[in-house]
Write a protein that holds these residues in place. Structure first.
Motif, PDB file in Angstrom:
ATOM      1  N   ALA A 189     -12.617   8.922   7.012  1.00  0.00           N
ATOM      2  CA  ALA A 189     -11.774   9.452   8.094  1.00  0.00           C
ATOM      3  C   ALA A 189     -10.316   9.546   7.648  1.00  0.00           C
ATOM      4  CB  ALA A 189     -11.898   8.551   9.324  1.00  0.00           C
ATOM      5  N   CYS A 190      -9.877   8.595   6.826  1.00  0.00           N
ATOM      6  CA  CYS A 190      -8.500   8.642   6.307  1.00  0.00           C
ATOM      7  C   CYS A 190      -8.327   9.813   5.346  1.00  0.00           C
ATOM      8  CB  CYS A 190      -8.161   7.331   5.606  1.00  0.00           C
ATOM      9  SG  CYS A 190      -8.202   5.882   6.692  1.00  0.00           S
ATOM     10  N   LEU A 191      -9.329  10.070   4.529  1.00  0.00           N
ATOM     11  CA  LEU A 191      -9.264  11.212   3.614  1.00  0.00           C
ATOM     12  C   LEU A 191      -9.195  12.523   4.391  1.00  0.00           C
ATOM     13  CD1 LEU A 191     -11.922  10.112   0.962  1.00  0.00           C
ATOM     14  CD2 LEU A 191      -9.436   9.990   0.741  1.00  0.00           C
ATOM     15  N   ARG A 192      -9.986  12.624   5.451  1.00  0.00           N
ATOM     16  CA  ARG A 192      -9.950  13.849   6.262  1.00  0.00           C
ATOM     17  C   ARG A 192      -8.582  14.027   6.910  1.00  0.00           C
ATOM     18  NH1 ARG A 192     -14.791  16.676   7.675  1.00  0.00           N
ATOM     19  NH2 ARG A 192     -13.300  17.957   8.833  1.00  0.00           N
ATOM     20  N   ASP A 193      -7.988  12.941   7.346  1.00  0.00           N
ATOM     21  CA  ASP A 193      -6.641  13.030   7.924  1.00  0.00           C
ATOM     22  C   ASP A 193      -5.645  13.560   6.891  1.00  0.00           C
ATOM     23  OD1 ASP A 193      -7.513  12.104  10.326  1.00  0.00           O
ATOM     24  OD2 ASP A 193      -6.487  10.173  10.231  1.00  0.00           O
ATOM     25  N   GLY A 194      -5.783  13.082   5.656  1.00  0.00           N
ATOM     26  CA  GLY A 194      -4.899  13.554   4.595  1.00  0.00           C
ATOM     27  C   GLY A 194      -5.065  15.036   4.324  1.00  0.00           C
ATOM     28  N   LEU A 195      -6.303  15.504   4.302  1.00  0.00           N
ATOM     29  CA  LEU A 195      -6.557  16.931   4.097  1.00  0.00           C
ATOM     30  C   LEU A 195      -5.957  17.765   5.221  1.00  0.00           C
ATOM     31  CD1 LEU A 195     -10.297  16.676   2.947  1.00  0.00           C
ATOM     32  CD2 LEU A 195      -8.367  17.369   1.510  1.00  0.00           C
ATOM     33  N   ASP A 196      -6.160  17.308   6.451  1.00  0.00           N
ATOM     34  CA  ASP A 196      -5.621  18.035   7.602  1.00  0.00           C
ATOM     35  C   ASP A 196      -4.093  18.100   7.535  1.00  0.00           C
ATOM     36  OD1 ASP A 196      -8.182  18.386   8.542  1.00  0.00           O
ATOM     37  OD2 ASP A 196      -8.083  16.729   9.985  1.00  0.00           O
ATOM     38  N   ALA A 197      -3.479  16.964   7.183  1.00  0.00           N
ATOM     39  CA  ALA A 197      -2.016  16.913   7.143  1.00  0.00           C
ATOM     40  C   ALA A 197      -1.442  17.856   6.092  1.00  0.00           C
ATOM     41  CB  ALA A 197      -1.552  15.478   6.864  1.00  0.00           C
ATOM     42  N   ALA A 198      -2.184  18.067   5.007  1.00  0.00           N
ATOM     43  CA  ALA A 198      -1.695  18.927   3.929  1.00  0.00           C
ATOM     44  C   ALA A 198      -2.110  20.384   4.097  1.00  0.00           C
ATOM     45  CB  ALA A 198      -2.209  18.400   2.585  1.00  0.00           C
ATOM     46  N   GLY A 199      -2.905  20.671   5.113  1.00  0.00           N
ATOM     47  CA  GLY A 199      -3.345  22.046   5.331  1.00  0.00           C
ATOM     48  C   GLY A 199      -4.471  22.472   4.414  1.00  0.00           C
ATOM     49  N   LEU A 200      -5.238  21.512   3.903  1.00  0.00           N
ATOM     50  CA  LEU A 200      -6.384  21.818   3.055  1.00  0.00           C
ATOM     51  C   LEU A 200      -7.665  21.732   3.869  1.00  0.00           C
ATOM     52  CD1 LEU A 200      -5.398  19.877  -0.194  1.00  0.00           C
ATOM     53  CD2 LEU A 200      -5.542  22.356   0.092  1.00  0.00           C
ATOM     54  N   PRO A 201      -8.724  22.432   3.464  1.00  0.00           N
ATOM     55  CA  PRO A 201      -9.959  22.428   4.259  1.00  0.00           C
ATOM     56  C   PRO A 201     -10.583  21.040   4.329  1.00  0.00           C
ATOM     57  CG  PRO A 201     -10.299  23.518   2.136  1.00  0.00           C
ATOM     58  CD  PRO A 201      -8.829  23.307   2.275  1.00  0.00           C
ATOM     59  N   GLY A 202     -10.978  20.633   5.523  1.00  0.00           N
ATOM     60  CA  GLY A 202     -11.632  19.340   5.686  1.00  0.00           C
ATOM     61  C   GLY A 202     -12.922  19.226   4.907  1.00  0.00           C
ATOM     62  N   ASP A 203     -13.581  20.361   4.653  1.00  0.00           N
ATOM     63  CA  ASP A 203     -14.835  20.339   3.906  1.00  0.00           C
ATOM     64  C   ASP A 203     -14.636  20.109   2.410  1.00  0.00           C
ATOM     65  OD1 ASP A 203     -16.483  20.739   6.122  1.00  0.00           O
ATOM     66  OD2 ASP A 203     -16.210  22.918   6.042  1.00  0.00           O
ATOM     67  N   ALA A 204     -13.385  19.911   2.004  1.00  0.00           N
ATOM     68  CA  ALA A 204     -13.137  19.606   0.596  1.00  0.00           C
ATOM     69  C   ALA A 204     -13.723  18.259   0.201  1.00  0.00           C
ATOM     70  CB  ALA A 204     -11.632  19.615   0.310  1.00  0.00           C
ATOM     71  N   ILE A 205     -13.786  17.322   1.149  1.00  0.00           N
ATOM     72  CA  ILE A 205     -14.400  16.010   0.898  1.00  0.00           C
ATOM     73  C   ILE A 205     -15.325  15.727   2.072  1.00  0.00           C
ATOM     74  CG2 ILE A 205     -14.037  13.559   0.449  1.00  0.00           C
ATOM     75  CD1 ILE A 205     -11.169  14.213  -0.389  1.00  0.00           C
ATOM     76  N   GLN A 206     -16.630  15.830   1.830  1.00  0.00           N
ATOM     77  CA  GLN A 206     -17.611  15.605   2.882  1.00  0.00           C
ATOM     78  C   GLN A 206     -18.401  14.340   2.582  1.00  0.00           C
ATOM     79  OE1 GLN A 206     -19.806  19.239   4.272  1.00  0.00           O
ATOM     80  NE2 GLN A 206     -18.796  20.188   2.512  1.00  0.00           N
ATOM     81  N   LEU A 207     -18.759  13.624   3.626  1.00  0.00           N
ATOM     82  CA  LEU A 207     -19.584  12.421   3.513  1.00  0.00           C
ATOM     83  C   LEU A 207     -20.923  12.686   4.173  1.00  0.00           C
ATOM     84  CD1 LEU A 207     -19.606   9.350   2.697  1.00  0.00           C
ATOM     85  CD2 LEU A 207     -18.880   8.869   5.041  1.00  0.00           C
ATOM     86  N   VAL A 208     -21.998  12.529   3.436  1.00  0.00           N
ATOM     87  CA  VAL A 208     -23.337  12.753   3.997  1.00  0.00           C
ATOM     88  C   VAL A 208     -23.528  11.795   5.169  1.00  0.00           C
ATOM     89  CG1 VAL A 208     -25.816  12.679   3.541  1.00  0.00           C
ATOM     90  CG2 VAL A 208     -24.238  13.522   1.771  1.00  0.00           C
TER      91      VAL A 208
END
Length: 423
Positions: free
Chosen positions: A169-188
């Motif tokens: 969830a922290c990684l997804r927050d970082g992606l969102d904050a930087a404007g990068l796609p959330g699907d860049a790091i997915q967790l099964v």
């Protein structure tokens, strides 16, 4: 995480995740360095801010793991503390500060016909990481994949489910904050073992699989994968104490290499001592007094009566526990022969003040990491200045040793001409 396939259908689930990861990878390959670094720094901030939430999730995982009877070594791998969380967050910051390998030239040349050739690093694409126990891998793997321009699909072990989700969830927050796609790091999102099988056969969606876990997991991956695999099977690491070793250094390194953390792949599992070494008794006694079970040959037991008998299987065992097999050998030649017969090409070390002997060991031992007068516990990407690692590769192709940013890239040739045609 939203999906366009039911979690009850692992094949469809992984296929959907793979398609989204492929789209994200296309964008990441062109993402500016600062945008990727910004995502990681924001994720690190989120981890620090949510440390209590992560610790609570980890406590739930530990309670389930203890009830399931996991070993002390596995519990140590699973456990998070405030210091370990800070270490994970610091690792994200460290990766953010590393040089971006994407687009870096490897070499350049100009042909006699005027063609200018340039070989440059490019991302691998979509990286699948399958791992057990260690929740820090969620952050390390996601960070390294992202900084190298890759999308990542992470499948952690069920024993660390809550911890992994909290970190992700922290990684997804970082992606969102930087404007990068959330699907860049997915967790099964499922623990079904069928999801692992679906990843292993997702050719065309996942470009490479990196397993990080026990022998049974890695063996399964290597057997079933229809996607290229980057892995090591065992960490059967050796520490050789030469006749010319400094006694105080030898004792200190032996204790650290075995006992600092017994559950990591860089831990020493076999201690080899030169028959001509003056006094091995203090080393053996120090290990046993520190809580290590020492198993040795008859010659070793004659030196220290508390040593248990060793059997043939011990030389080929990765204990990941406070257990150590010990043998006396005939000099560096005997040590290298033993390592060649029983080593796993991971990490092997020599303690000696004889530079010529050390250089021979460094040159001839065929392992991904070979050390002189240092603990095998340094076999880690962070200690190599790589920020973090996604694993230790012991094969010969693509990458070897700690796999970090450079190991998560490949290359392409760029050819610039001026109208040349081939005769």
């Amino acid at each position: 995480m939203m999906t366009d396939a039911s979690p009850s259908d692992p094949v469809a689930l992984i296929a959907a995740m793979g398609r989204r990861a492929r789209d994200a990878a296309t964008l990441l390959a062109l993402a500016p360095t600062e945008m990727k670094a910004s995502a990681l720094r924001a994720a690190a901030q989120a981890m620090r801010a949510r440390a209590d939430t992560i610790l609570a999730a980890n406590a739930d995982d530990l309670a389930r793991a203890q009830a399931a009877g996991l070993s002390s070594a596995m519990l140590d791998r699973l456990a998070l503390t405030p210091d370990r969380i800070e270490g994970i967050a610091g690792g994200l910051d460290a990766v953010a500060g590393l040089p971006d390998p994407v687009g870096c030239p490897i070499d350049e040349a100009e042909r006699p016909n005027g063609l200018r050739l340039r070989r440059v690093r490019v991302p691998l694409g979509v990286v699948g990481i399958i791992y057990e126990s260690r929740p820090n891998v969620t952050a390390d793997a996601g960070a390294l994949a992202l900084m190298a321009g890759n999308a990542a699909i992470l499948r952690g072990g069920s024993e660390a489910r809550a911890s992994n989700h909290a970190i992700h969830a922290c990684l997804r927050d970082g992606l969102d904050a930087a404007g990068l796609p959330g699907d860049a790091i997915q967790l099964v999102p499922v623990s079904d073992r069928a999801a692992v099988g679906a990843m292993l056969t997702a050719a065309g969606l996942i470009d490479i699989i990196i397993p990080r876990g026990g022998k049974s997991l890695v063996a399964r991956v290597q057997t079933e994968a229809r996607v290229p695999v980057l892995a090591h099977l065992d960490g059967i690491n050796h520490l050789y104490i030469d006749r010319a070793a400094d006694p105080a250094m030898a004792r200190t390194i032996a204790l650290n290499a075995k006992l600092r953390r017994t559950g990591i792949c860089g831990a020493t599992e076999t201690l080899l001592i030169d028959r001509a070494y003056a006094d091995p008794a203090p080393i053996l006694a120090a290990l046993i007094d520190a809580g290590c079970e020492v198993r040795g040959t008859d010659a070793v037991r004659a030196i220290e009566p508390r040593v248990a008998a060793v059997d043939d299987a011990d030389w080929d065992t990765e204990y990941l526990d406070a257990i150590l097999s010990v043998a006396l050998v005939d000099g560096v030649e005997g040590a290298m022969g033993h390592i060649a017969a029983h080593g796993s090409h991971h990490t092997d070390a020599i303690v000696t003040e004889d530079a010529a002997t050390a250089e021979r060991f460094l040159a001839q031992v065929d392992s991904a990491i070979v050390m002189w007068n240092a603990s095998t516990q340094f076999a880690a990407g962070g200690d190599f200045g790589l920020g973090a690692e996604i694993g230790i590769a012991t094969g010969r192709l693509h990458a070897r040793g700690p796999v970090a940013l450079e190991g998560l890239t490949t290359y392409k040739w760029q050819v610039r001409g001026a109208g040349q045609v081939r005769p």
